[in-house]
Write a protein that holds these residues in place. Structure first.
Motif, short mmCIF file in Angstrom:
data_model
loop_
_atom_site.label_atom_id
_atom_site.label_comp_id
_atom_site.label_asym_id
_atom_site.label_seq_id
_atom_site.Cartn_x
_atom_site.Cartn_y
_atom_site.Cartn_z
N PRO A 173 0.82 -1.22 0.00
CA PRO A 173 0.00 0.00 0.00
C PRO A 173 0.85 1.27 0.00
O PRO A 173 0.42 2.29 -0.54
CB PRO A 173 -0.81 -0.12 1.29
N HIS A 174 2.05 1.17 0.56
CA HIS A 174 2.89 2.37 0.61
C HIS A 174 3.35 2.80 -0.78
O HIS A 174 3.84 3.91 -0.95
CB HIS A 174 4.09 2.13 1.51
N CYS A 175 3.24 1.90 -1.74
CA CYS A 175 3.68 2.24 -3.10
C CYS A 175 2.57 2.85 -3.94
O CYS A 175 2.79 3.23 -5.08
CB CYS A 175 4.20 0.99 -3.81
N LEU A 176 1.39 2.91 -3.38
CA LEU A 176 0.27 3.38 -4.19
C LEU A 176 0.38 4.83 -4.66
O LEU A 176 -0.09 5.15 -5.75
CB LEU A 176 -1.05 3.16 -3.44
N PRO A 177 0.99 5.69 -3.88
CA PRO A 177 1.08 7.08 -4.36
C PRO A 177 1.67 7.21 -5.76
O PRO A 177 1.36 8.17 -6.47
CB PRO A 177 1.95 7.75 -3.30
N ALA A 178 2.48 6.26 -6.17
CA ALA A 178 3.07 6.34 -7.52
C ALA A 178 2.00 6.41 -8.59
O ALA A 178 2.21 7.03 -9.64
CB ALA A 178 3.99 5.15 -7.76
N ILE A 179 0.88 5.75 -8.36
CA ILE A 179 -0.11 5.72 -9.43
C ILE A 179 -1.15 6.84 -9.32
O ILE A 179 -2.03 6.96 -10.17
CB ILE A 179 -0.84 4.35 -9.49
N TYR A 180 -1.03 7.64 -8.30
CA TYR A 180 -2.00 8.74 -8.18
C TYR A 180 -2.10 9.60 -9.44
O TYR A 180 -3.21 9.97 -9.84
CB TYR A 180 -1.69 9.61 -6.95
N PRO A 181 -0.95 9.92 -10.06
CA PRO A 181 -1.08 10.75 -11.27
C PRO A 181 -1.92 10.09 -12.36
O PRO A 181 -2.61 10.77 -13.12
CB PRO A 181 0.38 10.92 -11.73
N MET A 182 -1.86 8.75 -12.42
CA MET A 182 -2.67 8.02 -13.39
C MET A 182 -4.15 8.13 -13.07
O MET A 182 -5.00 8.17 -13.94
CB MET A 182 -2.32 6.53 -13.33
N CYS A 183 -4.42 8.17 -11.78
CA CYS A 183 -5.80 8.08 -11.34
C CYS A 183 -6.66 9.22 -11.86
O CYS A 183 -7.86 9.08 -12.06
CB CYS A 183 -5.86 8.05 -9.82
N LEU A 184 -6.02 10.34 -12.06
CA LEU A 184 -6.79 11.51 -12.46
C LEU A 184 -7.57 11.27 -13.74
O LEU A 184 -8.63 11.84 -13.95
CB LEU A 184 -5.86 12.71 -12.63
N ASN A 185 -7.03 10.42 -14.61
CA ASN A 185 -7.69 10.21 -15.90
C ASN A 185 -8.45 8.90 -15.98
O ASN A 185 -9.06 8.60 -17.01
CB ASN A 185 -6.65 10.23 -17.02
N LEU A 186 -8.40 8.13 -14.93
CA LEU A 186 -8.99 6.79 -15.02
C LEU A 186 -10.49 6.85 -15.20
O LEU A 186 -11.18 7.58 -14.50
CB LEU A 186 -8.68 5.99 -13.76
N THR A 187 -10.98 6.03 -16.13
CA THR A 187 -12.41 5.84 -16.22
C THR A 187 -12.81 4.47 -15.71
O THR A 187 -13.97 4.21 -15.46
CB THR A 187 -12.90 5.98 -17.67
N SER A 188 -11.81 3.59 -15.60
CA SER A 188 -12.12 2.24 -15.15
C SER A 188 -11.07 1.79 -14.15
O SER A 188 -9.87 1.89 -14.41
CB SER A 188 -12.16 1.30 -16.35
N LEU A 189 -11.52 1.31 -13.03
CA LEU A 189 -10.59 0.85 -12.00
C LEU A 189 -11.11 -0.48 -11.44
O LEU A 189 -12.24 -0.57 -10.99
CB LEU A 189 -10.49 1.88 -10.88
N ASN A 190 -10.26 -1.48 -11.54
CA ASN A 190 -10.65 -2.79 -11.03
C ASN A 190 -9.70 -3.19 -9.91
O ASN A 190 -8.58 -3.61 -10.16
CB ASN A 190 -10.62 -3.82 -12.17
N LEU A 191 -10.16 -3.06 -8.71
CA LEU A 191 -9.37 -3.48 -7.56
C LEU A 191 -9.99 -4.71 -6.91
O LEU A 191 -9.80 -4.98 -5.73
CB LEU A 191 -9.28 -2.35 -6.53
N SER A 192 -10.75 -5.44 -7.70
CA SER A 192 -11.50 -6.54 -7.10
C SER A 192 -10.60 -7.73 -6.75
O SER A 192 -11.06 -8.68 -6.13
CB SER A 192 -12.62 -6.99 -8.02
N TYR A 193 -9.36 -7.68 -7.16
CA TYR A 193 -8.42 -8.70 -6.71
C TYR A 193 -7.36 -8.12 -5.78
O TYR A 193 -6.44 -8.80 -5.37
CB TYR A 193 -7.72 -9.36 -7.90
#
Lengths: 572, 460
Positions: free
Chosen positions: A273-293
């Motif tokens: 979880p501590h590595c998640l901030p790396a993807i924050y910049p990606m998140c701004l444009n996301l239309t689909s997010l699958n965290l079901s696994y």
């Protein structure tokens, strides 16, 4: 209308993209039938036993894309015996001879052998796309054949298949000349892949848009891949585990900044979880997010992540999100159209982390929501009525209360009124799954209001035959009906046998239907296959007609009883 | 229960006997595998597996097993000191990240599955809920419906009547139960349920066609009799728990998530779902241990767990001090060693500072602890507490749960006496590259109690 020459009709027909429209057109006259026959390129077959491959080929000789489905839907939940059937080989065998132009194949719930894949890979010179969903029976050897032989391959999409993983070398079987890949998804594979081959493949496919890695691909490699393919739009991470202070992670942080195209993100089977901030910049444009696994992302980490994803249209998530988290989703993701909340408790014993409160919050905040799958601990009629009022656009509504016969926990009433409100206000509802304590009243509502309903799943509900009759009499567009553990018997089954010819299939397990009833049905309706699935070691002849059948699967078919049925499947 | 059903039940008796006996003979291995699975699934239904195994054994055997289990645990680093208070014993042993081979013991049925659940749940939320529940209804039987245990209260009655209306056969199984060899009626039906739930295929093979034919709802019953069985004995939610194909989650998803949880448990230092593994080193010990802080709720539990994990090294030390060897060394002596002023439990916080464990409230500690080190108190000289005050456990405890624990067991492990002296950590030459903050005044620190509000940060 026969004065239109066929050369004119054909391009006109090409504008009809829906198979249903094409079917209608082909029934107008012989000439139109003929034009449709020769110009039909895409075919959908919802049940591989409904028609024989030879018949498909005779009817549509120039098919380029085929969608084919095998086992009944309940096979997903282990209700269909493993070796029930749904074999792909007869199809590929027939098509290999006749469909030299085949380009796309999408299979769902079929048994696909390596031999089939091998044959497939050698038979169609223009083959471009293979999508396998919930299939089984093959190994990475079959995939290696596809990789090696399909030189124009654009898409290899493996979704939730049970694949025997012999070794990771299949990925290195893509020849150096393979530069056409647009989509590659091997997230369901368990074994390691050849990372060097992967990196090289990604590097030489400039059009790669979708890449979903499996859990063996480490974060270092993810960084290298993103460096090579910043154009990716759909990304599934592998193992997302690293020390946030490590060099690869810091590199990843910088690399992600250049990946401005990613719109869809999934993966995170293993995650720091501590590595998640790396993807924050990606998140701004996301239309689909699958965290079901992504069972490693929880609580505050999850909520922090969601805060960045305000453009989401589709969100699949585990119930670690909690009701509070769903409130955050509701206030953040105003564009949300599809939400799936999966249980972290896979056996439904403990507490699901979400309740009716989260759902109500979502319905208040996400007004565009039209598709819902929601596993929850409890539900109330009041909540469902509110949801129905807030989101009248549902086309798909699947609610699973982990205790399948739980009443409204506040009033202790059945949930009839709540689901009734859903079917009443959601006029476009096409798919519905029920759960919770339900009486025949809910089926009364469904029959009355759910005019567009195409698929209905019922479990542990109803009081008697009436319930099923309401549905059969009411839902004019019903195509698939699956029922388990409901007190519906022969009277309901046999009331309107003609209805089943308008439907694709009916599944009934652990109901009150008897062998005799099924025999009557089979006799009356020769166009239907009535299969009894009985895994007990019984001789068919010895059975009394009054015996209740364990599982019955009935479907319309042009093909007559299937010939590949195992012993425990009886075709009546 | 209708007469018809009774008849059916009797007809099914032989089969069920078969089933039950297979359950008892296989129970141990089933149990082992079941437990393993549960560990990575992190799911609570597992509790029933344990009970089933236990229940299918006779009372005597149970006692034997009980001992055996204890022995086994003794073999493991998290092994149990016999004189430990039974409750603490269960709590702490269950929480070791080394899962005991044997399930929890039947000494307190209401309790065993609870701690088992804590072990396996891997879910912070569930965990804390369970703990609360435990402290409230510890002595009685669980009625929340999450536990597959017989509930005698009116709640279960209601649930039963509802479900029985739906599933007329639900009582069939109960009738068959007496044929099982176990005298333990409390968990009996769960045992059956477990069997069919965990191994539906086996179940199906075992139940012969005859039963099928003659039972009114044969199909329903056989494919889901675990449900029916449970309906008789527990509230509805638990009863539905192991229905085949319910909840409707794809098997692929189940398998994948199972692997994920297992991996998360196994992979070194990786934060798995609801787990917080940190490394613990001990001066003089040849290897590190990992503990999952989330499985503990208070300092007491953590310290007693660590005490057990590392006691073997103090044994070695005893030898070097001329104390008789392992085999004669009693548990109490061992503890005395640990309780002596030999060792200090320290941790590195988020900021990289080394602190004495117990200086902040437990939750804060959980948030900030990066790793722990059990250092020789001679090395820890200089790590001291401001005022020299002794923390009194009762006032410092935060929750009723902790208070309860404390009243049950006031013993606090790793209660070091810290003395003034040269601090080998000073000068930044620590092995970890971090500096230890210490306080200027000397004093004793009881690491067992949480000291809310007491500023025990140690400044160099």
């Amino acid at each position: 209308m026969n004065y239109f020459p066929e050369e004119v009709l054909e391009p006109v027909f090409d504008f009809l993209s829906s198979n249903r429209d094409r079917n209608a057109v082909s029934l107008v006259c012989k000439s139109w039938f003929r034009v449709d026959r020769w110009s039909r390129q895409r075919v959908f077959i919802g049940n591989c036993y409904a028609v024989r491959p030879e018949r498909l080929i005779a009817r549509f000789p120039r098919v380029r894309a085929l969608i084919l489905k095998g086992k009944p839907h309940f096979a997903d939940f282990n209700l269909v015996p493993h070796d029930w059937g749904g074999f792909f080989y007869p199809w590929i065998e027939a098509m290999a001879k006749s469909y030299s132009g085949l380009e796309e194949l999408r299979l769902k719930r079929m048994v696909v052998s390596d031999e089939s894949l091998e044959l497939l890979s050698r038979s169609f010179p223009n083959f471009k796309s293979l999508v396998l969903v919930s299939c089984e029976g093959f190994s990475t050897d079959g995939l290696a054949a596809i990789a090696a032989n399909c030189r124009l391959l654009r898409e290899l999409d493996l979704q939730e298949n049970e694949v025997e993983d012999h070794r990771g070398q299949w990925l290195s079987c893509f020849p150096d000349s393979c530069t056409s890949l647009i989509s590659l998804n091997f997230a369901c594979l368990k074994g390691e892949v050849n990372l060097v081959a992967l990196e090289r493949l990604v590097a030489r496919c400039p059009n790669l848009r979708s890449l979903r890695l499996n859990r063996t691909v480490p974060l270092d490699m993810l960084q290298k891949i993103l460096l090579r393919a910043p154009q990716l739009e759909d990304l599934g991470t592998g193992s997302y585990v690293k020390d946030p202070n490590s060099e690869p992670y810091i590199k990843l942080v910088n690399t992600v900044l250049n990946c401005k195209s990613v719109r869809s993100l999934s993966g995170f089977l293993e995650v720091s979880p501590h590595c998640l901030p790396a993807i924050y910049p990606m998140c701004l444009n996301l239309t689909s997010l699958n965290l079901s696994y992504a069972s490693g992302i929880r609580d505050t980490d999850l909520i922090k992540l969601i805060h960045h994803c305000w453009k989401l249209q589709r969100l699949w998530i585990l119930d670690f999100i909690g009701d509070e988290g769903l409130e955050v989703v509701a206030s953040t993701c105003k564009e949300l159209q599809e939400l799936r909340v999966f249980p972290s408790d896979l056996y439904g014993v403990g507490n699901a982390a979400v309740t009716e409160e989260g759902l109500v919050a979502i319905s208040k905040g996400c007004l565009k929501l039209h598709s819902l799958l929601y596993f929850c601990q409890q539900m109330t009629n009041a909540a469902l009525i509110t949801v129905a009022k807030n989101c009248p656009n549902f086309t798909l509504f699947r609610l699973c209360i982990l205790d399948p016969t739980r009443a409204d926990h506040l009033t202790l009433q059945p949930l009839d009124e709540g689901f009734g409100a859903i079917v009443q206000s959601c006029k476009g509802l096409r798919r519905l799954s029920l759960s919770g304590l339900l009486t025949d009243q809910v089926f009364h509502y469904i029959g009355m209001y759910a005019e567009q309903l195409e698929m209905l799943s019922i479990a542990f509900a109803g009081e008697g035959d009436k319930g099923m009759l309401y549905v059969l009499n009411g839902c004019k567009n019903l195509r698939k009906l699956e029922i388990r553990d409901c007190p519906f018997g022969d009277a309901a089954l046999l009331m309107d046998v003609g209805k089943y010819e308008t439907m694709r299939s009916l599944w009934m397990s652990a109901c009150e239907v008897t062998l005799g009833g099924c025999k009557v049905l089979a006799k009356k309706m020769p166009m239907l296959n009535v299969e009894i699935i009985n895994e007990k070691d019984q001789m068919e002849e010895n059975l009394d007609d009054s015996l209740k059948v364990e599982k019955m699967y009935l479907y319309r078919t042009l093909d007559g009883p299937r010939r590949d049925a195992p012993d425990f499947v009886w075709n009546l | 229960m209708s007469p018809l059903l009774l008849g059916v039940g009797e007809e099914g008796q032989t089969d069920i006997t078969l089933l039950a006996s297979s359950a008892s003979t296989d129970s141990i291995c089933q149990n082992g595998s079941g437990l393993k699975e549960r560990n990575y699934m992190g799911l609570s239904d597992c509790s029933s597996v344990d009970s089933s195994a236990v229940s299918s054994l006779s009372e005597e055997k149970k006692n034997n097993l009980n001992l055996k289990a204890t022995e086994l645990r003794l073999g493991l680093p998290g092994s149990q000191s016999p004189e430990r208070d039974p409750e603490i014993f269960l709590m702490s042993s269950a929480k070791l990240d080394e899962k005991p081979l044997f399930p929890l013991l039947p000494s307190n049925d209401g309790f065993c599955p609870l701690s088992q659940k804590i072990v396996v749940s891997g879910n912070k939320r569930v965990f804390s809920d369970a703990m609360d529940g435990f402290s409230e209804v510890r002595s009685s039987v669980f009625t929340e419906g999450n536990w597959l245990f017989p509930t005698a209260g009116p709640d279960s009655e209601t649930a039963q009547s509802v479900t029985q209306g739906k599933f007329p056969v639900s009582s069939g199984i109960n009738v068959m139960l007496p044929s099982k060899p176990t005298p333990n009626s409390g968990v009996k039906s769960i045992s059956l349920k477990e069997n069919s739930g965990a191994q539906p295929a086996t179940m199906k093979e075992i139940v012969p066609p005859k039963v099928l034919q003659e039972r009114p709802r044969a199909a329903n019953e056989t494919s889901h009799n675990h449900r029916s069985a449970a309906n008789n004995n527990s509230s509805a939610p638990a009863a539905k728990a192991q229905v085949v194909g319910w909840p409707p989650v794809r098997s692929f998803r189940k398998n994948t998530l199972a692997v994920t949880s297992r991996n998360n448990d196994e992979v070194d230092g990786k934060p798995g779902p609801g787990t917080l593994f940190i490394k613990v080193s001990m001066d003089g010990a040849p290897y590190l241990r990992k503990v999952d802080l989330r499985t503990y709720t208070a300092y007491q539990e953590l310290s007693s767990a660590l005490e057990k994990m590392f006691s073997c090294f103090t044994i070695g030390q005893c030898g070097s001090h001329g104390v008789p060897g392992k085999e004669i060394l009693s548990e109490s002596k061992l503890r005395d060693l640990l309780h002596g002023s030999e060792y200090v439990l320290t941790y590195e916080d988020k900021d990289g500072d080394w602190m004495l464990v117990g200086d902040v409230p437990w939750e804060m500690f959980i948030d900030s602890c990066k790793r722990m080190r059990i250092m020789k108190s001679s090395d820890a000289i200089g790590l001291v507490l401001t005022s020299g005050k002794r923390l009194t456990v009762n006032t410092a405890l935060e929750t009723p749960r902790e208070q309860e624990l404390a009243s049950v067991n006031r013993k606090i492990a790793f209660r070091p006496a810290i003395q003034m002296g040269n601090n080998p950590w000073q000068g930044g030459k620590t092995q970890e590259g971090n500096q230890v903050k210490s306080r200027e005044e000397s004093g004793h620190l009881r690491t067992g109690g949480a000291s809310r509000g007491l500023d025990a940060h140690l400044i160099m």
